[in-house]
Design a protein around this motif. Structure first.
Motif, mmCIF file in Angstrom:
data_model
loop_
_atom_site.group_PDB
_atom_site.id
_atom_site.type_symbol
_atom_site.label_atom_id
_atom_site.label_comp_id
_atom_site.label_asym_id
_atom_site.label_seq_id
_atom_site.Cartn_x
_atom_site.Cartn_y
_atom_site.Cartn_z
ATOM 1 N N LEU A 189 26.011 98.885 36.320
ATOM 2 C CA LEU A 189 27.347 98.976 35.728
ATOM 3 C C LEU A 189 27.406 98.243 34.398
ATOM 4 C CD1 LEU A 189 30.401 99.630 35.849
ATOM 5 C CD2 LEU A 189 30.703 97.470 37.078
ATOM 6 N N PHE A 190 26.912 97.016 34.346
ATOM 7 C CA PHE A 190 26.983 96.232 33.112
ATOM 8 C C PHE A 190 26.178 96.894 31.990
ATOM 9 C CE2 PHE A 190 27.544 92.335 36.020
ATOM 10 C CZ PHE A 190 28.915 92.519 36.041
ATOM 11 N N TRP A 191 24.993 97.411 32.322
ATOM 12 C CA TRP A 191 24.155 98.008 31.286
ATOM 13 C C TRP A 191 24.751 99.320 30.772
ATOM 14 C CZ3 TRP A 191 20.517 96.069 28.357
ATOM 15 C CH2 TRP A 191 19.772 96.942 27.551
ATOM 16 N N SER A 192 25.225 100.169 31.678
ATOM 17 C CA SER A 192 25.806 101.451 31.240
ATOM 18 C C SER A 192 27.071 101.224 30.435
ATOM 19 C CB SER A 192 26.101 102.338 32.450
ATOM 20 O OG SER A 192 27.052 101.723 33.309
ATOM 21 N N THR A 193 27.868 100.217 30.809
ATOM 22 C CA THR A 193 29.092 99.910 30.060
ATOM 23 C C THR A 193 28.758 99.344 28.692
ATOM 24 O OG1 THR A 193 30.185 99.418 32.157
ATOM 25 C CG2 THR A 193 31.297 98.716 30.162
ATOM 26 N N SER A 194 27.675 98.589 28.583
ATOM 27 C CA SER A 194 27.308 97.991 27.296
ATOM 28 C C SER A 194 26.987 99.055 26.251
ATOM 29 C CB SER A 194 26.104 97.061 27.471
ATOM 30 O OG SER A 194 24.917 97.794 27.717
ATOM 31 N N ARG A 195 26.493 100.211 26.696
ATOM 32 C CA ARG A 195 26.189 101.280 25.742
ATOM 33 C C ARG A 195 27.447 101.827 25.072
ATOM 34 N NH1 ARG A 195 21.845 104.864 29.308
ATOM 35 N NH2 ARG A 195 20.173 103.291 29.350
ATOM 36 N N GLN A 196 28.572 101.742 25.782
ATOM 37 C CA GLN A 196 29.828 102.259 25.238
ATOM 38 C C GLN A 196 30.659 101.158 24.577
ATOM 39 O OE1 GLN A 196 31.700 103.966 28.675
ATOM 40 N NE2 GLN A 196 29.906 105.179 29.234
ATOM 41 N N ALA A 197 30.216 99.920 24.711
ATOM 42 C CA ALA A 197 30.994 98.795 24.172
ATOM 43 C C ALA A 197 30.845 98.712 22.661
ATOM 44 C CB ALA A 197 30.544 97.490 24.814
ATOM 45 N N THR A 198 31.808 98.030 22.045
ATOM 46 C CA THR A 198 31.766 97.821 20.603
ATOM 47 C C THR A 198 30.563 96.961 20.239
ATOM 48 O OG1 THR A 198 34.177 97.879 20.586
ATOM 49 C CG2 THR A 198 33.092 96.973 18.629
ATOM 50 N N ARG A 221 29.174 93.962 23.279
ATOM 51 C CA ARG A 221 27.933 94.565 23.791
ATOM 52 C C ARG A 221 26.948 93.484 24.213
ATOM 53 N NH1 ARG A 221 25.383 99.266 20.276
ATOM 54 N NH2 ARG A 221 27.308 100.213 21.082
ATOM 55 N N LEU A 222 26.839 92.410 23.415
ATOM 56 C CA LEU A 222 25.938 91.319 23.770
ATOM 57 C C LEU A 222 26.337 90.700 25.106
ATOM 58 C CD1 LEU A 222 23.709 89.239 23.121
ATOM 59 C CD2 LEU A 222 25.453 87.917 21.891
ATOM 60 N N ALA A 223 27.633 90.501 25.327
ATOM 61 C CA ALA A 223 28.112 89.882 26.566
ATOM 62 C C ALA A 223 27.708 90.720 27.775
ATOM 63 C CB ALA A 223 29.632 89.732 26.510
ATOM 64 N N LEU A 224 27.925 92.029 27.704
ATOM 65 C CA LEU A 224 27.595 92.902 28.831
ATOM 66 C C LEU A 224 26.093 92.944 29.079
ATOM 67 C CD1 LEU A 224 30.143 95.742 28.108
ATOM 68 C CD2 LEU A 224 30.067 94.355 30.183
ATOM 69 N N ARG A 225 25.308 92.900 28.020
ATOM 70 C CA ARG A 225 23.859 92.946 28.204
ATOM 71 C C ARG A 225 23.321 91.619 28.738
ATOM 72 N NH1 ARG A 225 21.648 97.024 23.386
ATOM 73 N NH2 ARG A 225 22.653 98.863 24.335
ATOM 74 N N LEU A 226 23.955 90.520 28.371
ATOM 75 C CA LEU A 226 23.584 89.243 28.975
ATOM 76 C C LEU A 226 23.881 89.247 30.470
ATOM 77 C CD1 LEU A 226 24.728 86.531 26.389
ATOM 78 C CD2 LEU A 226 22.382 87.036 27.111
ATOM 79 N N MET A 227 25.029 89.798 30.839
ATOM 80 C CA MET A 227 25.381 89.877 32.255
ATOM 81 C C MET A 227 24.412 90.787 32.997
ATOM 82 S SD MET A 227 29.520 90.093 31.753
ATOM 83 C CE MET A 227 29.952 90.187 33.484
ATOM 84 N N ALA A 228 24.040 91.912 32.368
ATOM 85 C CA ALA A 228 23.075 92.825 32.995
ATOM 86 C C ALA A 228 21.713 92.148 33.152
ATOM 87 C CB ALA A 228 22.940 94.098 32.158
#
Length: 352
Positions: A136-145, A150-157
């Motif tokens: 979820l975190f990685w797929s959402t990061s692709r659509q994030a600003t 995007r960095l935050a979501l990828r750190l969480m992933a």
């Protein structure tokens, strides 16, 4: 231990900072519950606390609860998943772990079958949920600003992915009966992974936190002007103070409270307009002139003067809420100074 202490500080700080999100929706409640459960788990696994309590299974049980609430968050975010099955599964896992933990022994090179079952069930359940969270975190990061979101979501992933690898690694260590040898290093890896996840969560929440802090600051700045309107025209208040105190805890509600405060101030100023004098103070800036107009209009109203049709108007403001808040904040500051000056008596013997 220093790394664990830093992690504990961040976890409890995040749990406290995100507490107002409990008033928002089910998704935010699930996320907060997951963070709080991780904080409790890490507290009980902190070496001084663990040595005092002597309950090594407690952090694992809270870890399972943290994973369950994380899965609930993923379900609410994606719309996929059966809540009843998830609740039944976590209940079964918790009961099984509690039964297996009865008389549990510390990990050793020769691990009894009961302990192997305990660790396999625990790590398999955690790994299953963390894989879903990572996806979820990685797929959402692709659509994030691009940038911090995007960095935050990828750190969480990355953090949840490393914890998943940690779970698989622990099961593999069980197979070769050498868990004691790898446990210290594995714990450090897990701590770093949780730190990555928490850091990503804090970065993701920072824009919203800044927005909420700005709104709270505006509420405080507007209070003198709002209180004057409330005291003069109680009927302009949209909700009772008790209701406002309940809403004070909500992150989203602070923006609604700010919007309502602007409306209440404007309604009060509209009711006060008949008491306006047609001429202002040309030497003062616009905000100060409007504040002085407010003071004089309230004085005339309190003196019982009859309201008359007045051609005077309040200063025009831009159409957006941000412009309205900025302008009324300037007026409120000037009103506080003007009101204080009006209440200060003239010293005796002053020049006439």
């Amino acid at each position: 231990m220093i790394l664990s202490a830093v992690l504990l500080t961040l976890l409890w700080g995040m749990a406290i900072a995100r507490f107002p999100t409990l008033f928002r929706d089910d998704r935010q409640r699930a996320l907060w519950a997951s963070v709080a459960a991780v904080a409790v788990a890490k507290t009980f696994s902190f070496p001084p606390v663990l040595a005092e309590t002597g309950a090594p299974a407690v952090p694992h049980l809270f870890g399972v609860l943290a994973a369950f609430f994380l899965l609930r968050f993923v379900t609410l975010a994606t719309g996929r998943g059966d809540k009843r099955r998830q609740a039944a599964l976590v209940g079964a896992v918790l009961v099984t772990l509690a039964v297996l933990a009865a008389g549990d022994t510390p990990p050793a090179p020769r691990i009894p079958t009961r302990d192997v079952a305990y660790w396999v069930i625990l790590e398999t359940y955690l790994g299953y949920i963390l894989i879903s969270a990572t996806a979820l975190f990685w797929s959402t990061s692709r659509q994030a600003t691009p940038g911090l979101p995007r960095l935050a979501l990828r750190l969480m992933a990355a953090g949840t992915a490393v914890i998943t690898v940690f779970a698989v690694f622990r099961i593999a260590a069980l197979v070769v009966h050498d868990l004691r040898a790898v446990e210290p290093a594995a714990e450090r890896v897990q701590t770093v992974a949780v730190l990555l996840t928490v850091t990503g969560g804090m970065i993701a929440a920072s824009p919203r936190a800044r927005s909420a802090v700005t709104a709270y600051r505006s509420l405080i700045v507007l209070r003198p002007l709002w209180k004057a309107m409330r005291d003069a025209f109680p009927e302009v208040i949209l909700f009772t103070p008790r209701r406002a105190m309940v809403e004070l805890a909500g992150v989203d509600d602070v923006h609604l409270r700010l919007y309502r405060r602007v409306i209440e101030i404007r309604d009060g100023m509209l009711a006060l307009r008949p008491y306006l004098a047609p001429d202002g103070d040309p030497a003062a800036d616009r905000a100060t002139a409007e504040a002085h107009q407010l003071v004089r209009a309230l004085q005339r109203r309190n003196a019982g003067e009859l309201a008359e049709a007045s051609a005077a108007e309040w200063a025009p403001v831009g159409p957006t809420l941000a412009e309205e808040v900025a302008w009324l904040s300037r007026v409120s500051r000037a009103y506080r100074r003007a009101g204080r000056s009006a209440r200060t008596p003239t010293p005796s013997g002053s020049a006439r």
